[in-house]
Design an enzyme around this catalytic site. Sequence first.
Site, PDB file in Angstrom:
ATOM      1  N   SER A  56       0.768  -1.227   0.136  1.00 35.30           N
ATOM      2  CA  SER A  56       0.006  -0.074   0.114  1.00 35.30           C
ATOM      3  C   SER A  56       0.760   1.269  -0.120  1.00 35.30           C
ATOM      4  CB  SER A  56      -0.690   0.144   1.080  1.00 35.30           C
ATOM      5  OG  SER A  56      -1.937   1.060   1.300  1.00 35.30           O
TER       6      SER A  56
ATOM      7  N   HIS B 146      -7.498  -5.599   1.740  1.00 36.14           N
ATOM      8  CA  HIS B 146      -6.475  -4.666   1.770  1.00 36.14           C
ATOM      9  C   HIS B 146      -5.306  -5.071   2.824  1.00 36.14           C
ATOM     10  CE1 HIS B 146      -4.221  -1.192   0.196  1.00 36.14           C
ATOM     11  NE2 HIS B 146      -4.273  -0.639   1.493  1.00 36.14           N
TER      12      HIS B 146
ATOM     13  N   ASP C 151     -10.267  -5.617  -2.369  1.00 29.65           N
ATOM     14  CA  ASP C 151      -9.557  -4.406  -1.640  1.00 29.65           C
ATOM     15  C   ASP C 151     -10.403  -3.267  -1.977  1.00 29.65           C
ATOM     16  OD1 ASP C 151      -7.752  -2.533  -1.219  1.00 29.65           O
ATOM     17  OD2 ASP C 151      -6.055  -3.402  -1.881  1.00 29.65           O
TER      18      ASP C 151
END
Length: 448
Positions: free
Chosen positions: A215, A422, A392
């Site tokens: 991320s 996620h 996600d």
Amino acid sequence: MNFQIIQTITFYFFIWVLKPIANVGLSLTYYSAYIAIYLTDYVLSLFVRECESRNPTIFHNLRKVLNKLKPYSGVYTQATDIILAQGYNFESHKVITEDGYILTMWRIYKDGTHPHPHPIILQHGLLDSSWSWFINNDKKLTLPYILAEQGYDVWLANNRGNKYSIGHTKFQSVNYNQQYWDCSFDDLAKYDFKAIVLYVKNITQRAKVIYLGHSQGTTQAFAYLSNNIEFQNHLKCFIGLGPAMFISNLRSTFLQWAIKLYIFEIIYYLGIPYFFVFDDGFNIKIGALCYMIPLIFRNFFFEITNQLCGFPQKNKIDLTRFGNMVAHEPGGCATKNIVQWMQFFRSKQLQYFDYGATQNQALYGQRDPPPYPVDNLKNFTIPKYFYLGTKDVITDTDDLGKMLNKLDQTHMKVEFIDDYAHLDYVWAVDAHVKLYPSILRNIKENQN
């Protein structure tokens, strides 16, 4: 009254009043729960004939109580001790950035030979820390352990302002220093990414490193490289889990409302310096309460995690260990960093921090903050591997497609992981089956 004075008053009110009150309240809950549990256990044991015969001495009874005071595996143990207990070599390193921030990196490896030519850097995401990679703490399930077992030299980074990277060369006390917490995503991109990569290269004396980001760990690399594309020469390959260059299709309901109501901006402009940066004692009490009263605490904190990051209906998180997780997580960050992520969503681009028209004009020479020059990433030519979960809610296929159009696609692979959210790239109990074998293949291909 000057607005800066209001911010300063709020800052110290938060530090000296709100935090202590929260600590006291949590402590009362924690110790009350413990007393209630032990009293209940004692009363019930009076009616159970098969219970352990009691030694009437006060010292024996006291020892029994003391031995029970820390019953939850991993909750009261330092994160670093949990890793050491697995039998790996462990080192903690301090990295100094160009602007004086002190970052902590963890290094683990199986022996001292380091047969592979390229060390591996694992960089956590927003509000996270190096501990996130060890959530499952099992040699078969945990990516750093899997890599170490195969002889890799593994480095786990922490960005400035998370619980493991709180320090500065100029400030003796950072908890009470507004200057220290005045850092945004721009600082992670400008200073932390570069310092981490160069430090690992210097210590290991290797020509290149393999960079694996989750991320925000990918975002800060993209931002730095967009301004310094030649820095890719320090990287052998780039691996991104839930990569985020754009988040214009954010599907977290909680975050959508937080953006609409400007919640994080209000927190920031009132002077509250950081978000989810807890003292160890605070985390420990939350972790223990998740075991003691799971119906309330585990469900509550797991729901917070759901709202922030989103999970599929049949999530892959081992909830029996959730108390252990929150005893060491989250890592937290400066509030200003989160505000900038909210700005990313509103502007639908990766851009510098928006201070408002007047200050932007002074800092950037224009009313609006400039975007990062991500078109330069067309020259980002090293091998790249991206993984995106179909569930996600932070990054999605549309944002991924927009990102891929900004990149050189000559040496690039994209893989979709079915039903992954996620945090599943790092926390899922089946990642060692669905995700990590592909990562290991890509790493092996780039060890020549």
